[in-house]
Design a protein around this motif. Structure first.
Motif, mmCIF file in Angstrom:
data_model
loop_
_atom_site.group_PDB
_atom_site.id
_atom_site.type_symbol
_atom_site.label_atom_id
_atom_site.label_comp_id
_atom_site.label_asym_id
_atom_site.label_seq_id
_atom_site.Cartn_x
_atom_site.Cartn_y
_atom_site.Cartn_z
ATOM 1 N N ALA A 114 -42.318 -5.182 -47.776
ATOM 2 C CA ALA A 114 -41.099 -5.876 -48.202
ATOM 3 C C ALA A 114 -40.293 -5.012 -49.162
ATOM 4 C CB ALA A 114 -41.454 -7.215 -48.854
ATOM 5 N N VAL A 115 -40.986 -4.354 -50.100
ATOM 6 C CA VAL A 115 -40.295 -3.473 -51.046
ATOM 7 C C VAL A 115 -39.649 -2.299 -50.309
ATOM 8 C CG1 VAL A 115 -40.614 -1.898 -52.992
ATOM 9 C CG2 VAL A 115 -41.755 -4.125 -52.984
ATOM 10 N N GLY A 116 -40.400 -1.665 -49.400
ATOM 11 C CA GLY A 116 -39.845 -0.577 -48.614
ATOM 12 C C GLY A 116 -38.695 -1.037 -47.749
ATOM 13 N N GLY A 117 -38.836 -2.260 -47.204
ATOM 14 C CA GLY A 117 -37.801 -2.811 -46.342
ATOM 15 C C GLY A 117 -36.553 -3.245 -47.085
ATOM 16 N N MET A 118 -36.588 -3.248 -48.400
ATOM 17 C CA MET A 118 -35.394 -3.507 -49.200
ATOM 18 C C MET A 118 -34.830 -2.209 -49.781
ATOM 19 S SD MET A 118 -36.212 -7.071 -51.223
ATOM 20 C CE MET A 118 -34.491 -7.336 -51.651
ATOM 21 N N ILE A 327 -39.903 -0.585 -43.445
ATOM 22 C CA ILE A 327 -41.106 -1.384 -43.156
ATOM 23 C C ILE A 327 -42.133 -0.571 -42.374
ATOM 24 C CG2 ILE A 327 -41.966 -3.415 -41.917
ATOM 25 C CD1 ILE A 327 -39.270 -4.762 -42.589
ATOM 26 N N PHE A 328 -41.676 0.077 -41.296
ATOM 27 C CA PHE A 328 -42.599 0.873 -40.488
ATOM 28 C C PHE A 328 -43.150 2.041 -41.308
ATOM 29 C CE2 PHE A 328 -43.667 4.328 -37.611
ATOM 30 C CZ PHE A 328 -44.450 3.694 -36.655
ATOM 31 N N GLY A 329 -42.259 2.727 -42.034
ATOM 32 C CA GLY A 329 -42.685 3.877 -42.824
ATOM 33 C C GLY A 329 -43.683 3.495 -43.900
ATOM 34 N N THR A 330 -43.441 2.387 -44.591
ATOM 35 C CA THR A 330 -44.371 1.942 -45.637
ATOM 36 C C THR A 330 -45.719 1.585 -45.044
ATOM 37 O OG1 THR A 330 -42.531 1.070 -46.959
ATOM 38 C CG2 THR A 330 -44.742 0.267 -47.480
ATOM 39 N N THR A 331 -45.712 0.877 -43.918
ATOM 40 C CA THR A 331 -46.968 0.498 -43.263
ATOM 41 C C THR A 331 -47.748 1.728 -42.827
ATOM 42 O OG1 THR A 331 -45.892 -1.517 -42.448
ATOM 43 C CG2 THR A 331 -47.978 -0.905 -41.427
ATOM 44 N N TYR A 332 -47.036 2.708 -42.285
ATOM 45 C CA TYR A 332 -47.703 3.939 -41.856
ATOM 46 C C TYR A 332 -48.306 4.681 -43.053
ATOM 47 C CZ TYR A 332 -48.555 8.539 -39.892
ATOM 48 O OH TYR A 332 -49.156 9.710 -39.517
#
Length: 433
Positions: A114-118, A327-332
């Protein structure tokens, strides 16, 4: 000996999975109503009767003595969305007190995502508008929010059998996203503070908290306290939707010992959520969409003008590219730098599809656009075009990706719903070990 790697998007507990499924079914209906309300507003605002739409939105109602003689569009943004954010507060507290996310290892991923996606969409918007000037950077937060109702409605339309873990991830990410968004609104979009009114807000808020801690459910006590809290928050200069989140946070999640403890059934937060979520998803949010989405485009020329505005370009790029990368980058990165790996049966393509789906920003994005540039201004109209266009592109791309994996999702869903002993609990949740 090498330690086993922790799986990302593993199945949670059955009670939590079942609860999430029920929430998403309600959000699907709300998303459909949201879509209808948006289309009606757009058609009306671009028809021969557009003046009547804007006249209706600018109609003032309410007591002027309390500074509440507001336009209908303002009532929708400040009043109806307070109901939405009350449910957000309930849901977030429920997740972290009694849900699967009370486990820090399970909570870390959606919070980080969520933080990365913001952060990434905000950065992209700023980069696009660095030279725009005239206060354009005030809109940096517009592309940072995810609209869960629209996202779930898209899932229903494309008939994807998205695994329960990914649905839970999407819902939790969106709830955390909403909390961060209302924090942004309170901190960055508050102009003049009335400290007296803000201090007085604590009195009805504390009384509401005391009442719910005593497990009082009487509407004739709780609703007046909530309304007074909202009125004082509105008068303070802080956006009134913040009152909704704070009120939601005060509601207890777990039953008291006198009421039988957690084993006796759902607590007050889940009771309120069950009662109020249909009002939020089925009435409050669609009415807000009807009031907020009615931008008069002005034909192809007006649409082209709006879409070439750097503000609209920044919003579209933020929603479509920024959300996906964030979102994808943070998850990866979580997977790369921890001992986590994708759960069996899932692929990184699934995470990419969900990340793109989170680029559907609507409700909170439109609200921030109003706060940043002023409702009814030309820039606000361009914001609406940008949000609608970005959300449409994100939904289309996510649908294409998720549809390619639909057969795999059906196989996973068959496994997750198989109940050979007919006890109402899928076997896979009884044989987790």
């Amino acid at each position: 000996m090498t330690e086993p790697r922790m799986p990302l998007f593993s199945r949670g507990s059955w009670p939590e999975t079942d609860r999430i499924a029920r929430i998403l079914r309600k959000e699907t209906v709300g998303g459909a109503l949201l879509l209808v309300a948006t289309v009606v507003a757009l058609v009306w605002a671009n028809s021969g009767w557009s003046d009547s739409y804007h006249s209706l939105m600018n109609t003032r109602v309410g007591p002027s003595a309390l500074h509440l003689d507001l336009t209908l569009s303002t009532w929708a943004a400040d009043g109806l969305l307070a109901i939405f954010f009350f449910v957000v507060g309930l849901e977030l507290k429920r997740e972290f007190v009694a849900g699967d996310l009370r486990d820090r290892s399970r909570a870390a991923l959606p919070i980080a995502a969520a933080v990365g996606g913001m952060a990434v969409p905000a950065l992209i918007f700023v980069l696009v508008n660095l030279r725009t000037g005239d206060g354009a950077l005030l809109g940096w937060a517009i592309p940072t929010a995810t609209d869960i109702a629209f996202a779930v409605a898209v899932l229903a339309v494309i008939s994807t059998h998205l695994p329960a873990a990914l649905r839970t991830f999407l819902l939790t990410l969106a709830v955390v996203d909403d909390l961060l968004a209302v924090t942004v609104i309170a901190v960055f979009y508050t102009d003049d503070l009335n400290f007296v009114a803000l201090g007085l807000t604590l009195i009805p808020l504390a009384l509401f908290a005391l009442a719910v801690q005593k497990r009082i459910r009487s509407w004739w006590i709780l609703i007046p306290l909530a309304v007074v809290t909202w009125v004082l928050m509105h008068e303070s200069g802080v956006h009134a939707t913040v009152a909704g989140v704070l009120l939601g946070f005060t509601v207890p999640v777990i039953r008291s010992r006198a009421a039988g403890g957690p084993e006796a059934g759902p607590g007050l937060a889940e009771h309120f959520e069950h009662k109020i979520r249909p009002i939020s998803a089925g009435v409050a949010v669609p009415l807000f969409a009807f009031c907020a989405a009615g931008v008069t485009v002005g034909g192809l020329t007006g649409l082209a003008s709006a879409l070439t505005d750097p503000i609209a370009i920044g919003i579209i790029a933020g929603l479509v590219v920024g959300k996906t990368i964030g979102i994808f980058g943070t998850t990866y990165l979580v997977s790369r730098f921890t001992r986590a790996t994708l759960d069996a049966g899932l692929k990184w393509l699934d995470v990419l599809g969900v990340a793109m789906l989170a680029g559907i920003g609507f409700t909170v994005s439109l609200l921030i656009g109003d706060l940043a540039f002023g409702a009814g201004t030309e820039r606000d109209d361009h914001v609406k075009v940008g949000v609608l266009a970005g959300s449409l592109i994100a939904a289309t791309l996510a649908s294409v990706i998720l549809r390619t994996r639909n057969k795999a999702y059906r196989d996973i869903e068959t496994l997750e719903t198989r109940d050979d002993d007919h006890d109402g609990i899928p076997d896979v949740y009884q044989n987790r070990d």
